[in-house]
Design an enzyme around this catalytic site. Structure first.
Site, PDB file in Angstrom:
ATOM      1  N   ASP A  83      -4.929 -10.406  -8.805  1.00 35.43           N
ATOM      2  CA  ASP A  83      -3.633 -10.124  -9.451  1.00 35.43           C
ATOM      3  C   ASP A  83      -3.547  -8.726 -10.045  1.00 35.43           C
ATOM      4  OD1 ASP A  83      -5.648 -11.184 -11.146  1.00 35.43           O
ATOM      5  OD2 ASP A  83      -4.194 -11.756 -12.669  1.00 35.43           O
ATOM      6  N   GLU A 141      -6.106 -13.884 -12.835  1.00 36.43           N
ATOM      7  CA  GLU A 141      -7.180 -13.648 -13.812  1.00 36.43           C
ATOM      8  C   GLU A 141      -6.620 -13.153 -15.133  1.00 36.43           C
ATOM      9  OE1 GLU A 141     -10.082 -12.140 -16.316  1.00 36.43           O
ATOM     10  OE2 GLU A 141      -8.696 -10.756 -15.375  1.00 36.43           O
ATOM     11  N   GLU A 142      -5.535 -12.372 -15.044  1.00 35.24           N
ATOM     12  CA  GLU A 142      -5.016 -11.685 -16.242  1.00 35.24           C
ATOM     13  C   GLU A 142      -4.196 -12.579 -17.159  1.00 35.24           C
ATOM     14  OE1 GLU A 142      -5.714  -8.630 -17.048  1.00 35.24           O
ATOM     15  OE2 GLU A 142      -6.244  -7.564 -15.207  1.00 35.24           O
ATOM     16  N   HIS A 369      -6.232  -0.324 -16.976  1.00 34.44           N
ATOM     17  CA  HIS A 369      -4.918  -0.632 -17.575  1.00 34.44           C
ATOM     18  C   HIS A 369      -4.135   0.646 -17.924  1.00 34.44           C
ATOM     19  CE1 HIS A 369      -5.951  -5.064 -18.791  1.00 34.44           C
ATOM     20  NE2 HIS A 369      -6.639  -4.677 -17.737  1.00 34.44           N
TER      21      HIS A 369
HETATM   22 NI    NI Z   1      -9.855  -7.029 -14.569  1.00 34.66          NI
END
Ligand code: NI
Length: 403
Positions: A83, A141-142, A369
């Site tokens: 993702d 996962e996030e 990020h």
């Molecule tokens: Ni990651």
């Protein structure tokens, strides 16, 4: 074994260009957590084109592939997450995200491409493999509670049961060409909480007729910070962060309600167990003393990723064999970040390692990020070699990894 190692190196070099293409394709078409429809279809298509048996829609858009070796043996699982994040890509490259405000800024495109490359290499060498390789492509996962949980609930760790599971995460602070790992704790547990404080509203000039929820909140916030500084053993790291506060309606009205939300991180299981109890003790004591009331909710998120010591030393040895001794960095500290790979690691001996992707000379310096996040793609074959060779080592030499 040496010939097999050379063969893995040779096939990886040969396929490197294709695997970089996979990465760029995924990078330019990112999908958010729980929405990885096209990504999972792409993954399944690449696996099938390599003659690999595929199961789709496992725990959401999860894809599971199986490579059966010619010889009898155990099962090794390899996991990649798929993702992306809600962020606008600010790169100017031709493989920058084509989707508005969605970006692979945590490198999950790289994890997926590396695992697809590893699958191609292992399927081309399966006549030498003793056992089965289970390829786990995980969604979400996030986003809590995370795709690992739902894939496990749908049986990803059964039939066949793996004796080891390995995954990697891109790591811009390590140079491309290297990997980093350590036994034991790799990431922190991450839990969430919210506190609602109830007072009694009234005129700002007549405080004796009210219970001031803002003042209660001020005391709760400062006293919660005493937990880490005064109640937890200082050699055991913990973080309590209050990320939001909201309450009150006007400057001359005493607020009757304030809400706080935050995150809690720790490395030690006993600290993790103790934190919510200590937090509630503070909240309960202060609200009682000030005549207020409260609601406290605490939600467990990811536990810590704990690397199995035997599997970790095997992975680091394999890394040295296939990359060279100076390419494997022994890291000393975990991060206080969270990762849902922890749910697999609770059930199966696991190793989660860092794939170096930074290259300051090429301007590849941005953290995970970040809007400008990118990797040195020279890291991609490095990841493939380590995953493929470690898998072969586990299956062909040590057999089962006992916990
Ligand atoms: Ni990651």
């Amino acid at each position: 074994m040496d010939r097999l190692k050379q063969r893995i190196i040779g096939i990886t070099e040969e396929l490197a260009g294709i695997v970089v293409k996979y990465r760029r394709e995924l990078h330019s078409h990112p999908e958010l957590s729980g929405m990885e429809k096209e990504t999972s279809a792409y993954v399944a298509a690449v696996l099938e084109s390599n003659g690999i048996e595929v199961r789709r829609n496992v725990g959401g858009y999860g894809v599971v592939g199986l490579i059966e070796g010619k010889g009898e043996g155990g099962t090794v699982a390899l996991r990649a997450d798929m993702d992306a994040l809600p962020l606008q890509d600010a790169k100017k490259s031709d493989y920058a995200s084509k989707v508005h405000k969605v970006m692979h800024s945590c490198g999950h495109d790289v994890h997926t491409a590396v695992l697809l490359g590893t699958a191609s290499v292992l399927s081309r060498t399966k006549e030498y493999l003793h056992g089965t390789v289970k390829l786990i492509f995980q969604p979400s996962e996030e986003r809590p509670p995370g795709g690992a949980k739902s894939m496990i609930e749908e049986g990803v760790l059964e039939m066949p049961v793996p004796s080891a599971i390995v995954a990697l995460h891109v790591f811009p602070d390590l140079p491309a060409g290297t990997i980093g790992c350590k036994p034991g704790m790799m990431t922190a547990s991450s839990d969430r909480f919210s506190v609602v404080l109830y007072g009694r509203s009234g005129h700002g000039a007549k405080p004796h007729q009210t219970i001031d929820a803002v003042l209660v909140a001020a005391k709760v916030i400062t006293t919660l910070q005493h937990i880490v500084s005064r109640r937890i053993d200082p050699i055991r790291p913990a973080v309590i962060t209050i990320g939001t506060i909201s309450g009150g309606t006007a400057e001359n009205i005493v607020a009757d309600r304030v809400e706080l939300t935050g995150t809690v991180r720790s490395l030690d299981t006993s600290v993790r167990e103790e934190l919510p109890r200590l937090m509630e003790q503070v909240i309960k004591g202060i609200t009682l003393a000030m005549g207020a009331e409260y609601e406290f909710s605490f939600a467990r998120g990811n536990p810590s990723v704990v690397n199995d010591p035997k599997l970790t030393s095997l992975l680091m040895e394999s890394g040295k064999e296939i990359l060279g001794r100076d390419r494997v960095v022994e890291i000393t500290e975990p991060t206080m970040g969270g990762e849902d790979f922890a749910f697999y690691a609770e059930r199966v001996p696991a190793c989660f390692f860092r794939l170096g992707t930074g290259n300051p000379e090429k301007g590849i310096i941005y953290p995970l990020h970040h809007r400008h996040f990118d990797i040195d793609e020279g890291a991609i074959p490095v990841g493939v070699k380590v995953l493929a060779w470690t898998t072969v080592r586990i299956l062909n030499m040590s057999g089962r990894v006992e916990r």
